[in-house]
Enzyme design. Structure first.
Site, PDB file in Angstrom:
ATOM      1  CG  MET A 128      -1.922  -0.997   1.404  1.00  0.00           C
ATOM      2  SD  MET A 128      -3.023  -0.874   2.831  1.00  0.00           S
ATOM      3  CE  MET A 128      -2.045  -1.560   3.964  1.00  0.00           C
ATOM      4  CD  GLU A 245      -1.877  -4.162   8.240  1.00  0.00           C
ATOM      5  OE1 GLU A 245      -2.741  -3.834   7.520  1.00  0.00           O
ATOM      6  OE2 GLU A 245      -0.621  -3.726   8.313  1.00  0.00           O
ATOM      7  CG  LEU A 340      13.819  -3.242  35.513  1.00  0.00           C
ATOM      8  CD1 LEU A 340      12.420  -4.395  35.506  1.00  0.00           C
ATOM      9  CD2 LEU A 340      14.083  -2.836  36.751  1.00  0.00           C
TER      10      LEU A 340
HETATM   11  C1  FAD Z   1       9.342  -2.002   9.041  1.00  0.00           C
HETATM   12  C2  FAD Z   1       8.134  -1.409   8.329  1.00  0.00           C
HETATM   13  C3  FAD Z   1       7.332  -2.337   7.635  1.00  0.00           C
HETATM   14  C4  FAD Z   1       6.256  -2.027   6.961  1.00  0.00           C
HETATM   15  N1  FAD Z   1       5.495  -3.018   6.136  1.00  0.00           N
HETATM   16  C5  FAD Z   1       4.520  -2.421   5.345  1.00  0.00           C
HETATM   17  C6  FAD Z   1       3.912  -3.149   4.217  1.00  0.00           C
HETATM   18  O1  FAD Z   1       4.304  -4.481   4.265  1.00  0.00           O
HETATM   19  N2  FAD Z   1       3.020  -2.668   3.314  1.00  0.00           N
HETATM   20  C7  FAD Z   1       2.556  -1.482   3.510  1.00  0.00           C
HETATM   21  O2  FAD Z   1       1.792  -1.150   2.401  1.00  0.00           O
HETATM   22  N3  FAD Z   1       3.320  -0.543   4.462  1.00  0.00           N
HETATM   23  C8  FAD Z   1       4.210  -0.904   5.174  1.00  0.00           C
HETATM   24  N4  FAD Z   1       4.674  -0.176   6.028  1.00  0.00           N
HETATM   25  C9  FAD Z   1       4.328   1.219   5.907  1.00  0.00           C
HETATM   26  C10 FAD Z   1       3.788   1.665   7.185  1.00  0.00           C
HETATM   27  O3  FAD Z   1       2.330   1.135   7.248  1.00  0.00           O
HETATM   28  C11 FAD Z   1       3.678   3.296   7.072  1.00  0.00           C
HETATM   29  O4  FAD Z   1       4.817   3.529   7.514  1.00  0.00           O
HETATM   30  C12 FAD Z   1       2.648   3.918   8.231  1.00  0.00           C
HETATM   31  O5  FAD Z   1       1.438   3.615   7.747  1.00  0.00           O
HETATM   32  C13 FAD Z   1       2.859   5.445   8.293  1.00  0.00           C
HETATM   33  O6  FAD Z   1       2.966   6.200   7.113  1.00  0.00           O
HETATM   34  P1  FAD Z   1       4.207   7.050   6.753  1.00  0.00           P
HETATM   35  O7  FAD Z   1       5.527   6.161   7.060  1.00  0.00           O
HETATM   36  O8  FAD Z   1       4.017   7.470   5.315  1.00  0.00           O
HETATM   37  O9  FAD Z   1       3.999   8.167   7.719  1.00  0.00           O
HETATM   38  P2  FAD Z   1       3.105   9.679   7.628  1.00  0.00           P
HETATM   39  O10 FAD Z   1       1.700   9.312   7.134  1.00  0.00           O
HETATM   40  O11 FAD Z   1       3.714  10.553   6.755  1.00  0.00           O
HETATM   41  O12 FAD Z   1       3.020   9.952   9.108  1.00  0.00           O
HETATM   42  C14 FAD Z   1       4.033  10.729   9.625  1.00  0.00           C
HETATM   43  C15 FAD Z   1       3.518  11.219  10.907  1.00  0.00           C
HETATM   44  O13 FAD Z   1       2.284  11.943  10.835  1.00  0.00           O
HETATM   45  C16 FAD Z   1       1.427  11.594  11.532  1.00  0.00           C
HETATM   46  N5  FAD Z   1       0.229  11.516  10.905  1.00  0.00           N
HETATM   47  C17 FAD Z   1      -0.224  11.389   9.742  1.00  0.00           C
HETATM   48  N6  FAD Z   1      -1.558  11.538   9.740  1.00  0.00           N
HETATM   49  C18 FAD Z   1      -1.979  12.074  10.742  1.00  0.00           C
HETATM   50  C19 FAD Z   1      -3.310  12.386  11.107  1.00  0.00           C
HETATM   51  N7  FAD Z   1      -4.384  12.181  10.417  1.00  0.00           N
HETATM   52  N8  FAD Z   1      -3.534  12.728  12.315  1.00  0.00           N
HETATM   53  C20 FAD Z   1      -2.523  12.885  13.329  1.00  0.00           C
HETATM   54  N9  FAD Z   1      -1.042  12.536  13.043  1.00  0.00           N
HETATM   55  C21 FAD Z   1      -1.148  11.999  11.789  1.00  0.00           C
HETATM   56  C22 FAD Z   1       1.624   9.895  11.859  1.00  0.00           C
HETATM   57  O14 FAD Z   1       1.278   9.307  13.040  1.00  0.00           O
HETATM   58  C23 FAD Z   1       3.300  10.302  11.971  1.00  0.00           C
HETATM   59  O15 FAD Z   1       3.628  10.335  13.246  1.00  0.00           O
HETATM   60  C24 FAD Z   1       6.008  -0.627   6.808  1.00  0.00           C
HETATM   61  C25 FAD Z   1       6.653   0.405   7.522  1.00  0.00           C
HETATM   62  C26 FAD Z   1       7.660  -0.032   8.171  1.00  0.00           C
HETATM   63  C27 FAD Z   1       8.599   1.160   9.115  1.00  0.00           C
END
Ligand code: FAD
Length: 382
Positions: A128, A245, A340
């Site tokens: 995604m 999930e 700890l």
């Molecule tokens: C190790 C790892 C494995 C992953 N595996 C997958 C996978 O298999 N498939 C996949 O599709 N994705 C995967 N992801 C992606 C993961 O789901 C996203 O990183 C996550 O959803 C956050 O999106 P972003 O990194 O774009 O952060 P952003 O959306 O840019 O968010 C940045 C910050 O803004 C905050 N924020 C965003 N929107 C809001 C809101 N409306 N209100 C308040 N705060 C907000 C967030 O909480 C965060 O602190 C993986 C990520 C990691 C690190």
């Protein structure tokens, strides 16, 4: 606190999983972490032993077992061995990829894909997130444009768990940019489709054995027969599959906390300071007491969620509550357990050090803590 969610069948299954983990996982996990790669053979052995992919129907080579409590048992036993990268990969297959495939594939697709998963020979991923959009799925830019019998896929994904290893990737793409809530579709992209490239294996601070990748699609011709479910239904499909999930993340959190906490209690009993075990100090006992209480309370919520999921009544709001609260608790528990252990807690050879690093992503993937609160808050405001 006594837990009463399991039957003797689950406990018998536990013995199988425990034996499997001791033989096939625990002796190799440190090497997998060092090599940043899990041997593929273990998935074949694990599927054969019924450690995952249990829910695939018997006619496609699975056990047709949809009781989530078996997932709980498997996760608990993998966590007891602190084999977190392996556990997360199993969760990815069972809680995400197979959850979608079992619900959304047609008969022809089931014939084509499920037997390979049931044998552990096929590994899947769910893509995604993109470089420019994670929390906000409407910001996705990957497109799939209809051309004859195919969709032509263009775009890039990032942070995709098992993205390097995966043979089949469920890709969310825009099939009709002007279709409002019907903008997205899910496509099954296969390993050797021309134009499908994998980027580098991403360098994470935790979960070292679990590969996480960038994926690139340049004019990939995906046959219409590889559309998952209906065209335009991607967004509702993603929304309706997120509770499992998120339950999977809560389960990972719960099992890791239980395992690391048990190990920490042992450590505090054995480690001496000022002429007595650490547990002779009231401060240490209070720290442990606080964690024991919070872990028990969290376990009760997760167990209830498991039963609700089995009954088909786990709502997205309840799954979101569990996801953020239990994963935030996990951060606290791992931090305190590390503290700890004193200096030893900072050494990677101790499970608590690795668990601390593996934990950090739990409040990020599967929807961040803020996004979970947004789901819960919006429901309250409605
Ligand atoms: C190790 C790892 C494995 C992953 N595996 C997958 C996978 O298999 N498939 C996949 O599709 N994705 C995967 N992801 C992606 C993961 O789901 C996203 O990183 C996550 O959803 C956050 O999106 P972003 O990194 O774009 O952060 P952003 O959306 O840019 O968010 C940045 C910050 O803004 C905050 N924020 C965003 N929107 C809001 C809101 N409306 N209100 C308040 N705060 C907000 C967030 O909480 C965060 O602190 C993986 C990520 C990691 C690190």
């Amino acid at each position: 606190m006594d837990r009463d969610i399991f039957t003797s069948d689950h406990e018998a299954y536990r013995d199988t999983v425990r034996e499997f983990v001791a033989r096939e996982v625990a002796p190799h996990h440190a090497r997998w972490e060092e090599e940043r790669w899990i041997d593929r053979d273990v998935y074949v052995a694990a599927a054969k032993a019924g450690i995952y992919a249990l829910q695939i129907p018997e006619e496609y080579g699975g056990a047709g077992e949809r009781d989530y409590r078996y997932r709980v048992v498997a996760a608990e036993e993998v966590a007891r061995a602190h084999a977190t990268s392996f556990g997360v990969t199993i969760s990815l297959q069972d809680d995400l990829v197979l959850h979608y495939l079992l619900d959304l594939t047609n008969d022809e697709q089931k014939e084509r894909f499920l037997p390979g998963f049931a044998r552990g020979e096929v590994i899947g991923a769910l893509a995604m997130t993109e470089p420019g959009a994670g929390s906000d799925l409407r910001g996705l830019r990957t497109t799939a444009t209809r051309d004859g019998d195919d969709f032509v896929l263009n775009g890039a994904k990032t942070f995709i768990s098992s993205g390097i290893m995966a043979d089949v990737v469920i890709v969310a793409a825009k099939t009709d940019p002007d279709a409002g809530s019907r903008v997205l579709s899910l496509l099954l992209v296969e390993r050797d489709m021309p134009g499908f490239e994998r980027g580098r294996k991403l360098d994470k601070i935790g979960l070292p054995a679990q590969d996480t990748a960038e994926l690139f699609f340049e004019d990939v011709r995906v046959p219409a027969s590889n559309v998952l479910g209906e065209v335009g239904m991607g967004l509702p499909y993603l929304m309706s599959h997120l509770p499992r999930e998120r339950l999977g993340v809560s389960l990972q959190a719960m099992t890791a906390m239980q395992a690391v906490f048990a190990e920490t209690v042992e450590y505090c009993r054995a480690r001496e300071a000022f002429g007595a075990p650490l547990t002779a100090l009231q401060h240490i006992r209070f720290e442990l007491a606080e964690l024991a209480t919070e872990i028990d309370i969290a376990q009760t919520y997760v167990d209830r969620s498991v039963l609700a999921f089995n009954a088909g009544t786990l709502s997205d709001v309840d799954a979101a509550k569990g996801k953020w609260w239990v994963s935030e608790l996990q951060r606290k528990v791992m931090d305190t357990c590390l503290q700890l252990h004193g200096g030893y807690g900072y050494m990677r050879e101790y499970p608590v050090a690795r668990a601390y690093l593996d934990t950090r992503v739990q409040t990020i993937y599967g929807g961040t803590t803020a996004v979970m609160k947004e789901i819960i808050g919006r429901d309250l405001a409605r």
